[in-house]
Design an enzyme around this catalytic site. Structure first.
Site, PDB file in Angstrom:
ATOM      1  N   THR A  19      12.835 -27.690 -19.532  1.00 44.09           N
ATOM      2  CA  THR A  19      13.548 -26.657 -20.283  1.00 44.09           C
ATOM      3  C   THR A  19      13.167 -25.239 -19.867  1.00 44.09           C
ATOM      4  O   THR A  19      13.924 -24.306 -20.115  1.00 44.09           O
ATOM      5  CB  THR A  19      13.295 -26.815 -21.792  1.00 44.09           C
ATOM      6  N   ASP A  20      11.990 -25.083 -19.234  1.00 44.31           N
ATOM      7  CA  ASP A  20      11.516 -23.712 -18.975  1.00 44.31           C
ATOM      8  C   ASP A  20      12.447 -22.924 -18.050  1.00 44.31           C
ATOM      9  O   ASP A  20      12.647 -21.724 -18.245  1.00 44.31           O
ATOM     10  CB  ASP A  20      10.105 -23.739 -18.361  1.00 44.31           C
TER      11      ASP A  20
ATOM     12  N   SER B 240       9.591 -27.902 -14.539  1.00 40.80           N
ATOM     13  CA  SER B 240      10.578 -26.912 -14.106  1.00 40.80           C
ATOM     14  C   SER B 240       9.992 -25.565 -13.692  1.00 40.80           C
ATOM     15  O   SER B 240      10.648 -24.821 -12.955  1.00 40.80           O
ATOM     16  CB  SER B 240      11.709 -26.774 -15.124  1.00 40.80           C
TER      17      SER B 240
ATOM     18  N   THR C 168       9.787 -32.151 -19.279  1.00 40.10           N
ATOM     19  CA  THR C 168       9.215 -32.898 -20.411  1.00 40.10           C
ATOM     20  C   THR C 168       9.995 -34.170 -20.693  1.00 40.10           C
ATOM     21  O   THR C 168       9.418 -35.188 -21.098  1.00 40.10           O
ATOM     22  CB  THR C 168       9.179 -32.003 -21.670  1.00 40.10           C
TER      23      THR C 168
END
Ligand code: ASP
Length: 325
Positions: A85-86, A54, A16
């Site tokens: 971030t995942d 990710s 993101t």
């Protein structure tokens, strides 16, 4: 502390923090790496080994990233990795296990994209840069910085799907960075434990995760056991399973296939407490390997690296048992 003359390598991998709404598509896609906000006198070099959301990042990408960091580290005072971030915690833990460098490596990302009013990317990136260039950060292994909190790669986990403070994990941050104007205030509260380095030349094993639930009778277990070199189970509580799983786990361990027991609970160790069929004590007696405090996806990466290094069942049991990670 003046940053003038310092050298920062920034590695963009997507997520993101590098995403824009795609005019031709249904949602966000990584398009453009963000610039590092003003760092007077710092030499910044940018690198982009891949640009992925990710969920598309694999352990092979993590290994490529580790190699790139090893190449850049001798000529950098600090390294920042931007990442979706995942799976950020998985890449952070992989680097924690596989990297030998003392050069600070800071991972960060953002929860809001560049066209939202509350884009958190530039602030997180600037925090990461300050921490990466600070002499106190040397020798601590890869760290995650998010919302000003600094986390150990071993314990950090994504705790919220949408909040800006998306990272946490037991026992919490090991440091904090705040900025007032151009001044950064960095405090560490703890130093991550030293750990051995596990750096195979290539990843040559398959490890699958199974997720336990009330009423699970082992569906999916035998297929996974037949395909994989090792299994991780996100088990219940301190590491318990329904009774039907005990003979399945015993058969795998008896055949030399590592079965690591983690917990689907969000914090705490695996303990061999219960002696009913499938209880943690019976699983360990049957040869299962407790994951200690690692969550299932981090235990999977450790098992993958150990298997790729050619470690056998008892060596793997020793690493997990002694907490050498
Ligand atoms: N789905 C995004 C990713 O992990 C989420 C993010 O970066 O925050 O790539």
């Amino acid at each position: 502390m003046t940053l003038a003359g310092r050298r920062l390598a920034v590695i963009h991998t997507g997520g993101t923090i590098a995403s824009r709404p795609d005019p031709g598509g249904p949602g966000l896609t990584p398009q453009q790496a963000p610039a590092v906000p003003g760092l007077p006198g710092v030499t910044v070099t940018a690198h982009q080994p891949f640009r992925l959301p990710s969920p598309h990042v694999t352990p092979e990408h993590m290994l490529r990233l580790a190699r790139l960091i090893e190449r850049l580290a001798p000529d950098a005072d600090g390294i920042v990795v931007t990442h979706g971030t995942d799976t950020l915690e998985e890449t952070a833990f992989f680097l924690h296990l596989a990297l030998a460098t003392d050069t600070p490596v800071l991972l960060t990302g953002s929860m809001r994209h560049a066209e939202e009013v509350s884009w958190d990317g530039p602030g997180n990136l600037l925090d990461a840069a300050h921490v990466a260039l600070h002499p106190d950060s040397r020798g601590r292994g890869p760290l995650v910085v998010f919302g000003g909190d600094l986390f150990d790669a071993r314990t950090v986990t994504k705790v919220h799907t949408s909040a800006v403070d998306a990272f946490g994990g037991y026992p919490g941050p090991i440091g904090r960075i705040d900025r007032t104007g151009e001044t950064a205030h960095l405090r560490f509260f703890a130093r991550p434990e030293a750990r051995p380095v596990y750096a195979p030349a290539r990843l040559g094993a398959r490890v699958e995760i199974l997720y336990a639930y009330a009423g699970w009778q082992g569906e999916g277990y035998e297929g996974a056991a037949a395909r994989a070199d090792g299994l991780v189970i996100a088990a219940l509580g301190t590491g318990n399973l329904p009774a039907e799983l005990l003979p399945l786990v015993a058969a795998s361990a008896g055949a030399g296939q590592p079965v690591v027991i983690a917990t689907r609970t969000h914090a705490g160790p695996i303990l061999p407490v219960y002696g009913y069929p499938g209880g943690g004590a019976t699983l360990v007696a049957a040869g299962a390997i407790p994951a200690s405090f690692l969550n299932a996806h981090k235990a999977r990466l450790l098992l993958l690296l150990l298997l790729s290094l050619g470690h056998g069942l008892e060596e793997i049991r020793g690493v997990f048992g002694a907490g050498e990670f």
